[in-house]
Write an enzyme that holds these catalytic residues in place. Structure first.
Site, mmCIF file in Angstrom:
data_model
loop_
_atom_site.group_PDB
_atom_site.id
_atom_site.type_symbol
_atom_site.label_atom_id
_atom_site.label_comp_id
_atom_site.label_asym_id
_atom_site.label_seq_id
_atom_site.Cartn_x
_atom_site.Cartn_y
_atom_site.Cartn_z
ATOM 1 N N ASP A 1 1.570 7.100 5.842
ATOM 2 C CA ASP A 1 1.733 7.456 4.437
ATOM 3 C C ASP A 1 0.421 7.342 3.676
ATOM 4 O O ASP A 1 0.101 8.167 2.843
ATOM 5 C CB ASP A 1 2.718 6.478 3.760
ATOM 6 C CG ASP A 1 4.135 6.958 3.909
ATOM 7 O OD1 ASP A 1 4.331 7.957 4.634
ATOM 8 O OD2 ASP A 1 5.023 6.334 3.307
ATOM 9 N N TYR B 1 -1.678 10.246 4.207
ATOM 10 C CA TYR B 1 -1.128 11.388 3.473
ATOM 11 C C TYR B 1 -1.526 11.286 2.003
ATOM 12 O O TYR B 1 -2.034 12.227 1.408
ATOM 13 C CB TYR B 1 0.394 11.386 3.641
ATOM 14 C CG TYR B 1 1.130 12.398 2.788
ATOM 15 C CD1 TYR B 1 1.279 13.712 3.223
ATOM 16 C CD2 TYR B 1 1.669 12.038 1.563
ATOM 17 C CE1 TYR B 1 1.956 14.643 2.444
ATOM 18 C CE2 TYR B 1 2.343 12.955 0.783
ATOM 19 C CZ TYR B 1 2.486 14.253 1.222
ATOM 20 O OH TYR B 1 3.149 15.160 0.453
ATOM 21 N N LEU C 1 7.849 9.099 -6.166
ATOM 22 C CA LEU C 1 7.031 8.349 -7.116
ATOM 23 C C LEU C 1 5.575 8.518 -6.736
ATOM 24 O O LEU C 1 5.242 8.611 -5.561
ATOM 25 C CB LEU C 1 7.380 6.857 -7.048
ATOM 26 C CG LEU C 1 8.833 6.489 -7.333
ATOM 27 C CD1 LEU C 1 9.049 5.010 -7.096
ATOM 28 C CD2 LEU C 1 9.194 6.868 -8.755
ATOM 29 N N LYS D 1 9.114 -1.567 -1.646
ATOM 30 C CA LYS D 1 9.209 -0.147 -1.298
ATOM 31 C C LYS D 1 9.417 -0.098 0.203
ATOM 32 O O LYS D 1 8.543 -0.482 0.975
ATOM 33 C CB LYS D 1 7.915 0.561 -1.703
ATOM 34 C CG LYS D 1 7.924 2.052 -1.407
ATOM 35 C CD LYS D 1 6.839 2.747 -2.204
ATOM 36 C CE LYS D 1 6.551 4.171 -1.802
ATOM 37 N NZ LYS D 1 7.533 4.955 -1.124
ATOM 38 N N CYS E 1 -5.035 12.207 38.026
ATOM 39 C CA CYS E 1 -4.661 10.848 37.641
ATOM 40 C C CYS E 1 -5.834 9.896 37.889
ATOM 41 O O CYS E 1 -6.445 9.929 38.954
ATOM 42 C CB CYS E 1 -3.449 10.404 38.464
ATOM 43 S SG CYS E 1 -3.058 8.659 38.257
ATOM 44 N N CYS F 1 1.533 11.839 35.688
ATOM 45 C CA CYS F 1 1.158 11.818 37.094
ATOM 46 C C CYS F 1 2.485 11.879 37.849
ATOM 47 O O CYS F 1 3.362 11.043 37.633
ATOM 48 C CB CYS F 1 0.427 10.511 37.409
ATOM 49 S SG CYS F 1 0.300 10.207 39.177
HETATM 50 S S1 IVH Z 1 13.088 4.312 -6.423
HETATM 51 C C1 IVH Z 1 13.281 8.489 -8.955
HETATM 52 N N1 IVH Z 1 12.894 2.245 -4.893
HETATM 53 O O1 IVH Z 1 10.047 5.966 -1.900
HETATM 54 C C2 IVH Z 1 12.815 7.943 -7.675
HETATM 55 N N2 IVH Z 1 12.300 4.337 -3.979
HETATM 56 O O2 IVH Z 1 8.139 7.580 -3.606
HETATM 57 C C3 IVH Z 1 13.267 6.549 -7.541
HETATM 58 N N3 IVH Z 1 11.588 4.219 -1.622
HETATM 59 O O3 IVH Z 1 12.077 8.639 -2.944
HETATM 60 C C4 IVH Z 1 12.828 5.968 -6.270
HETATM 61 N N4 IVH Z 1 11.854 2.067 -1.396
HETATM 62 O O4 IVH Z 1 12.421 7.496 -0.626
HETATM 63 C C5 IVH Z 1 12.728 3.576 -4.975
HETATM 64 N N5 IVH Z 1 12.797 0.285 -3.653
HETATM 65 C C6 IVH Z 1 12.630 1.605 -3.737
HETATM 66 C C7 IVH Z 1 12.186 2.379 -2.655
HETATM 67 C C8 IVH Z 1 12.022 3.740 -2.809
HETATM 68 C C9 IVH Z 1 11.498 3.190 -0.799
HETATM 69 C C10 IVH Z 1 11.241 5.601 -1.263
HETATM 70 C C11 IVH Z 1 12.257 6.608 -1.687
HETATM 71 C C12 IVH Z 1 11.663 7.324 -2.843
HETATM 72 C C13 IVH Z 1 10.213 7.212 -2.534
HETATM 73 C C14 IVH Z 1 9.451 7.233 -3.832
#
Ligand code: IVH
Length: 683
Positions: free
Chosen positions: A35, A38, A87, A128, A421, A437
């Site tokens: 990530d 990215y 986000l 997250k 190999c 192999c």
């Molecule tokens: S809140 C309106 N809380 O990260 C969007 N997202 O970049 C609210 N994710 O789409 C997202 N842990 O796939 C939220 N504690 C968390 C999260 C979380 C992972 C992921 C999720 C989200 C992306 C946001």
């Protein structure tokens, strides 16, 4: 090239790359880069376009969330009732403070709400999660469907697969349910479970998973949901999409509490705090504790807790103004590639490995990093002599993620993809991105096969771990797998080796004697036939009862067995029919190896079929592995966490939160005595 043309070229290049990675992530479910990598590309593109708006890419990957959906044959495309936004990832303290200031400014200037704008925000704080997001639509407490995120506005319907995830409830108390709610969260495989799975996968000779998130993404897109339960995937709540009802709720914290009350899992690290200082402090603390947690996280998500404020703050095209994601510093370092070597696994898979100048990454000295496969090596263009960025993600082997091209020395050397190999010099064969192999007599494969045959879940011979097997090979005492059963004839030579004495020699002889009469499932698993893991080995053993009977079976007979598909059947027959394996098996016979026959059970419904057991706490009369094996041989599946689909929980001494949760869900709970009498009655 003029500078402008160069910038334009870089912009198109980055846009194309980001589009490709979006597609890999959202559509294929198999991201190729971290990530953080990215995000670095997105940031670079954004900065360039901001400076040169006239050079904006033709197809801007930053306008759409996720990837434009490709038509998938396998799953229905369904619109989210409310889009799944993402986000923006912030990494520095300044960026985080700026987010907070901007939100306050927005309230004061655009909304004209000066009083609110002066008050620090109350933020809800949680990790997250580094998994795969999913959205579950419930109507009157019943799961209607579960979707992937897809491009943010349309996802793929994967309800059946999601039902195999712990914490995805098929229904919940209708009394407490709102009219309609989209429950959103992240699907993860806990770290420890992932390590077990990675080991099992290796033991079965499957292509290795890149990491836990990849494993989840791939599993959720499987066409068949059977067996998914055993992966131990979990769903952690992080928000709702559409919501009709529950109008009394005033904040995200209250919402989370209510959702937890229904039986969904909320992180124990969920909390709230006042002002951006609280966000920064929580984030710093979480980063320190990152390794302690049972699952992967890559940062903190902070949300303005109050729903009224959330509403007034609103959203931009891509992300809400009331939530921010702060990313952890990547566990990365720069090092130099001293050499590129090759590792040959038990199944013949050849993996390129970078030998690095030693470098410390979050407390661990790293000297080797995987390059995964030759396609990725070519794509990342890693050369000997290059300075590279190495990343440790969780506890998996560190990987080389990119090359610092500007620092490439003149004399850096590309690594030639081998044609033969490195161990046995036979030709290699390409299978997808991987080289194999195929010489069954390759010494590297033989060593790996011995280690596997002697491993705990197979014949369980203590003295034949990796180090000892290497030693025995170097000493010329073992050249083929069956040679291990003749080691008792080499007493003098063994005693002359390092770390060997009379006692260890006698132990080995005793263990070999025991291993000559193995249980049939263990023996079959130990043979290391591709795709034959412990479960298939048991299915085969139960269907045929003896090794002799299995050897006579043809592909059609094998396919008839529950749990055995055409691919497995072909591999089993191929293994048993190959000339060198026939020699190997007859040598085993000569050495006195006779797998024990067992009762044929195929066709009968096993007594615990369709039951799911969870073991928690310590057992006194058997190990957890043994307990698991016993219920599995009676047809039950086992899981590592509690969910409504679990049928029986066996609670040993010091059972903790799992037991509480099981009680809450009203599951059947057995103590050790109860468990023993249940299985003894059925065996
Ligand atoms: S809140 C309106 N809380 O990260 C969007 N997202 O970049 C609210 N994710 O789409 C997202 N842990 O796939 C939220 N504690 C968390 C999260 C979380 C992972 C992921 C999720 C989200 C992306 C946001």
């Amino acid at each position: 090239m003029t500078e402008k043309r160069e910038v334009g070229k870089r912009i198109e290049e980055l846009a194309a790359e980001i589009r490709r990675h979006n597609d890999l992530y959202y559509n294929e479910g198999s991201p190729e880069i971290a990530d953080s990598e990215y995000d670095a590309r997105v940031r670079e593109l954004r900065a360039l376009v901001e400076e040169h708006p006239d050079l904006a890419p033709r197809e801007d990957p930053l306008v759409a969330v996720g990837a434009p959906l490709r038509r998938s044959k396998a799953f229905a495309q369904v619109s989210h009732r409310v889009p799944m936004l993402s986000l923006e990832s912030l990494t520095s303290e300044e960026e985080i403070r700026e987010f907070d200031q901007k939100a306050h400014r927005y309230l004061a200037v655009d909304v004209g709400d000066e009083a609110e704008a002066r008050e620090p925000f109350e933020y809800s704080l949680e990790p997250k999660y580094d998994g795969v997001s999913a959205s579950l639509l419930y109507e009157k407490g019943k799961l209607v469907r579960g979707l992937t995120r897809g491009d943010g506005s349309t996802g793929e319907e994967i309800t059946k697969n999601l039902l195999a995830v712990q914490g995805v409830l098929p229904s919940f108390d209708a009394q407490k349910a709102p009219e309609l709610v989209e429950i959103r969260g992240e699907v993860l495989i806990p770290r420890q479970r992932f390590e077990e799975l990675a080991a099992e996968r290796e033991a079965q000779g499957e292509i290795p998973f890149r990491n836990a998130r990849n494993a989840v993404a791939g599993s959720l897109k499987r066409l068949k949901s059977e067996g998914l339960e055993s992966l131990g995937m979990q769903f952690l709540f992080w928000g709702v999409g559409d919501l009709k009802g529950w109008q009394d709720l005033g904040s995200y914290s209250q919402l989370a509490e209510r959702v937890a009350g229904l039986g969904f899992t909320i992180s124990p690290l969920f909390t709230h705090g006042t002002g951006i200082e609280a966000v920064l402090a929580y984030h710093a603390d979480l980063e320190l504790r990152r390794e302690e947690l049972p699952y992967e996280m890559d940062g903190t998500v902070a949300k303005v807790d109050d729903f009224g404020l959330q509403h007034r703050l609103g959203r931009t095209a891509k992300a809400p103004r009331w939530a921010l994601a702060c990313k952890f510093k990547p566990r990365r370092a720069t090092s130099q590639v001293l050499d590129i070597g090759l590792q040959v696994g038990r199944t013949g898979i050849v993996t390129p490995v970078a030998h690095l100048a030693p470098v410390e990454i979050s407390g661990v000295t790293v000297q080797r990093a995987t390059l995964h496969n030759f396609d990725l090596l070519a794509e990342r263009d890693v050369r000997i002599g290059d300075s590279v960025i190495v990343e440790r993600a969780g506890d998996v082997i560190p990987e080389v993620i990119s090359v610092l091209i500007s620092e490439r020395p003149r004399d850096s050397r590309p690594f030639d993809v081998p044609e033969t190999c490195p161990e046995c010099h036979e030709d290699l064969e390409k299978e997808g991105a991987f080289l194999f192999c195929t010489n069954i007599d390759c010494p590297a494969q033989i060593q790996g096969r011995i280690v596997h045959l002697a491993s705990r879940k197979a014949l369980d011979i203590d003295r034949l771990g990796r180090k000892y097997v290497d030693q025995l090979f170097d000493a010329g005492l073992v050249k083929t797998v069956d040679d291990i059963f003749f080691l008792q004839d080499h007493r003098e030579e063994l005693l002359a080796l390092d770390r060997w004495g009379e006692k260890s020699y006698e132990n080995l002889v005793r263990e070999l004697d025991r291993a000559r009469e193995p249980e049939l499932p263990r023996f079959l698993y130990g043979l290391g036939i591709r795709h034959v893991g412990r479960k298939v080995a048991r299915d085969l053993a139960e269907a045929f009862g003896s090794f002799e009977a299995l050897r006579e079976a043809d592909e059609e007979q094998l396919i008839e067995i529950e749990g055995v598909g055409p691919v497995v059947a072909r591999e089993v027959v191929r293994f048993l029919e190959s000339a060198s394996n026939r020699t190997f098996l007859s040598r085993l016979e000569e050495a006195g190896v006779r797998p024990r026959s067992m009762e044929i059970r195929a066709g009968e419904a096993l007594p615990l079929a369709s039951q799911i057991f969870v073991f928690t706490g310590g057992l006194e009369t058997m190990s957890r592995d043994q307990a698991r094996e016993r219920v599995e041989s009676l047809g039950a599946a086992t899981a590592s966490g509690i969910s409504k689909r679990v049928t029986t929980v066996v609670a040993g001494s010091k059972a903790g939160s799992k037991l509480d949760k099981a009680r809450k869900l009203g599951l059947e709970i057995l103590d050790e005595d109860g468990f023993r009498s249940l299985i003894e009655g059925l065996e």
